[in-house]
Design a protein around this motif. Structure first.
Motif, PDB file in Angstrom:
ATOM      1  N   ASP A  35      12.552  16.976 -29.552  1.00  0.00           N
ATOM      2  CA  ASP A  35      12.250  17.782 -30.740  1.00  0.00           C
ATOM      3  C   ASP A  35      13.570  18.311 -31.290  1.00  0.00           C
ATOM      4  O   ASP A  35      14.224  19.148 -30.663  1.00  0.00           O
ATOM      5  CB  ASP A  35      11.320  18.937 -30.364  1.00  0.00           C
ATOM      6  N   ASN A  36      13.978  17.838 -32.459  1.00  0.00           N
ATOM      7  CA  ASN A  36      15.270  18.233 -33.025  1.00  0.00           C
ATOM      8  C   ASN A  36      15.312  19.694 -33.454  1.00  0.00           C
ATOM      9  O   ASN A  36      16.381  20.206 -33.800  1.00  0.00           O
ATOM     10  CB  ASN A  36      15.606  17.324 -34.208  1.00  0.00           C
ATOM     11  N   ASN A  37      14.177  20.368 -33.457  1.00  0.00           N
ATOM     12  CA  ASN A  37      14.166  21.791 -33.790  1.00  0.00           C
ATOM     13  C   ASN A  37      14.646  22.654 -32.626  1.00  0.00           C
ATOM     14  O   ASN A  37      14.933  23.838 -32.802  1.00  0.00           O
ATOM     15  CB  ASN A  37      12.758  22.224 -34.200  1.00  0.00           C
ATOM     16  N   SER A  95      17.365  23.858 -30.073  1.00  0.00           N
ATOM     17  CA  SER A  95      18.823  23.830 -29.928  1.00  0.00           C
ATOM     18  C   SER A  95      19.183  23.533 -28.474  1.00  0.00           C
ATOM     19  O   SER A  95      18.373  23.714 -27.559  1.00  0.00           O
ATOM     20  CB  SER A  95      19.425  25.175 -30.342  1.00  0.00           C
ATOM     21  N   ILE A  96      20.423  23.094 -28.262  1.00  0.00           N
ATOM     22  CA  ILE A  96      20.898  22.788 -26.910  1.00  0.00           C
ATOM     23  C   ILE A  96      20.838  24.042 -26.046  1.00  0.00           C
ATOM     24  O   ILE A  96      20.407  23.996 -24.882  1.00  0.00           O
ATOM     25  CB  ILE A  96      22.336  22.242 -26.948  1.00  0.00           C
ATOM     26  N   THR A  97      21.227  25.169 -26.605  1.00  0.00           N
ATOM     27  CA  THR A  97      21.207  26.426 -25.847  1.00  0.00           C
ATOM     28  C   THR A  97      19.795  26.790 -25.439  1.00  0.00           C
ATOM     29  O   THR A  97      19.534  27.151 -24.278  1.00  0.00           O
ATOM     30  CB  THR A  97      21.810  27.567 -26.686  1.00  0.00           C
ATOM     31  N   ASP A  98      18.864  26.697 -26.382  1.00  0.00           N
ATOM     32  CA  ASP A  98      17.466  27.049 -26.068  1.00  0.00           C
ATOM     33  C   ASP A  98      16.882  26.110 -25.017  1.00  0.00           C
ATOM     34  O   ASP A  98      16.156  26.553 -24.121  1.00  0.00           O
ATOM     35  CB  ASP A  98      16.613  26.988 -27.336  1.00  0.00           C
ATOM     36  N   VAL A  99      17.190  24.835 -25.120  1.00  0.00           N
ATOM     37  CA  VAL A  99      16.671  23.878 -24.137  1.00  0.00           C
ATOM     38  C   VAL A  99      17.201  24.210 -22.750  1.00  0.00           C
ATOM     39  O   VAL A  99      16.457  24.206 -21.762  1.00  0.00           O
ATOM     40  CB  VAL A  99      17.045  22.430 -24.532  1.00  0.00           C
ATOM     41  N   GLY A 100      18.507  24.497 -22.670  1.00  0.00           N
ATOM     42  CA  GLY A 100      19.088  24.849 -21.378  1.00  0.00           C
ATOM     43  C   GLY A 100      18.413  26.062 -20.768  1.00  0.00           C
ATOM     44  O   GLY A 100      18.064  26.074 -19.577  1.00  0.00           O
ATOM     45  N   LEU A 101      18.182  27.092 -21.574  1.00  0.00           N
ATOM     46  CA  LEU A 101      17.540  28.315 -21.081  1.00  0.00           C
ATOM     47  C   LEU A 101      16.091  28.063 -20.688  1.00  0.00           C
ATOM     48  O   LEU A 101      15.613  28.564 -19.668  1.00  0.00           O
ATOM     49  CB  LEU A 101      17.625  29.407 -22.149  1.00  0.00           C
ATOM     50  N   GLN A 156      19.922  14.041 -28.069  1.00  0.00           N
ATOM     51  CA  GLN A 156      19.016  14.558 -29.100  1.00  0.00           C
ATOM     52  C   GLN A 156      19.248  13.844 -30.438  1.00  0.00           C
ATOM     53  O   GLN A 156      18.283  13.549 -31.157  1.00  0.00           O
ATOM     54  CB  GLN A 156      19.210  16.065 -29.261  1.00  0.00           C
ATOM     55  N   HIS A 157      20.506  13.554 -30.727  1.00  0.00           N
ATOM     56  CA  HIS A 157      20.820  12.906 -31.998  1.00  0.00           C
ATOM     57  C   HIS A 157      20.178  11.516 -32.091  1.00  0.00           C
ATOM     58  O   HIS A 157      19.849  11.053 -33.199  1.00  0.00           O
ATOM     59  CB  HIS A 157      22.345  12.787 -32.173  1.00  0.00           C
ATOM     60  N   SER A 158      19.989  10.864 -30.953  1.00  0.00           N
ATOM     61  CA  SER A 158      19.401   9.519 -30.968  1.00  0.00           C
ATOM     62  C   SER A 158      17.967   9.544 -31.526  1.00  0.00           C
ATOM     63  O   SER A 158      17.479   8.520 -32.005  1.00  0.00           O
ATOM     64  CB  SER A 158      19.409   8.921 -29.559  1.00  0.00           C
TER      65      SER A 158
END
Length: 309
Positions: free
Chosen positions: A268-270, A272-278, A304-306
């Protein structure tokens, strides 16, 4: 598929010594196993291949399309392995093989009695309550196609080197590496079995209970002290017990499952990398990025970009 660990390149057969352009075969016989090196130099389709023994195959170069177990076909690439039971026929395509770009694959056929003796050893010395609950060590084929991890690649490389050497003690060295390779494969299969059962039956054994607890709390901080108490073991005994059962440490398993969850969220591109990590239980985003790249071979952002395209 996770990042693949490639085998070291094996010298190709000299053109003057080729018996055939389709699956040319070199054989190295040892006491408990047989190493086959197959090479294909022209496009070929629907080639059947059967071994009388359990076989561990691993791609070195080129590409195959495998038809196996009446399952959908799949591409077989360098850095990957496939395990196949005795007398199971593989049907293989070589869509890209040429004299300039041959395919090369090793097949390690292992004597059935040797495998049984290794499994008996595991069941005798590395089973506690699990033996009484019907979870004996055994080879399974619910994950027959997989990327080589570092340990698997190192062991296969070592076996190739030993089997093809002129060392008079090579049967001894091959025996040690072959046992470790079989044990690591069985541990991987054992983990998959317990994982599939733990969702439906959390109290079948403490293995099931611990894995179920990890998955239920994957997004939270998971303390090894808590896990050891859940298993009714001391911290040191818990580490030893978990590694013996599955071949990886508790932290390695937790991180592996968190990366799996992260890949789902990154689709889900919505997010963010930070949110996913948390959301995956990583309090340090930089650590999450480093671990993701080590596991998958690319950064979370690239992964994610893929999905955007």
């Amino acid at each position: 598929m996770p990042v693949r660990n490639f085998l070291r390149k094996i010298d190709l057969t000299h053109p003057d010594k080729l018996d055939t352009l389709v699956e040319n075969r070199r054989v190295f016989n040892l006491e408990n196993c047989e190493l086959n090196v197959f090479e294909c130099y022209q496009q070929t389709y629907r080639l059947p291949l059967t071994f009388n023994d359990f076989v561990i195959t691993s791609m070195v170069r080129g590409k195959k399309i495998m038809h196996l177990f009446d399952k959908p076909e799949f591409a077989y690439l360098p850095g990957e392995s496939v395990i196949i039971p005795a007398n199971e026929t593989m049907v293989i395509d070589f869509p890209e093989a040429t004299t300039e770009t041959p395919s090369q694959c090793i097949a390690l056929a292992v004597d059935g009695s040797y495998i049984n003796n290794t499994l008996q050893y595991l069941n005798t010395y590395y089973n506690t309550e699990e033996k009484n609950s019907g979870n004996d060590w055994k080879l399974q084929f619910n994950q027959y196609h997989f990327a080589n991890d570092t340990e698997i690649a190192d062991l296969i490389n070592k076996l190739i080197r030993v089997c093809s050497s002129a060392d008079t003690a090579k049967n001894i060295f091959a025996d040690l590496s072959l046992k470790e390779l079989l044990i690591r494969l069985v541990q991987s299969q054992h983990l998959l079995q317990i994982e599939s059962e733990s969702a439906a039956n959390t109290n079948h054994s403490r293995l099931h209970y611990v894995l179920h607890y990890i998955h239920d709390n994957l997004t939270d901080k998971i303390s090894v002290d808590v896990l050891s108490r859940k298993a009714y073991l001391s911290r040191n005994m818990f580490f030893k017990w978990f590694k013996e059962q599955f071949g990886i440490t508790p932290l390695e398993y937790i991180n592996r499952e968190r990366i799996k969850l992260a890949k789902q969220l990154l689709a889900d591109n919505n997010n963010s990398i930070t949110d996913v990590g948390l959301q995956c239980g990583f309090t340090d985003v930089n650590y999450f990025v480093r671990l993701f790249k080590k596991t998958e071979g690319i950064t979370p952002g690239t992964y994610q970009h893929s999905f955007k395209s």
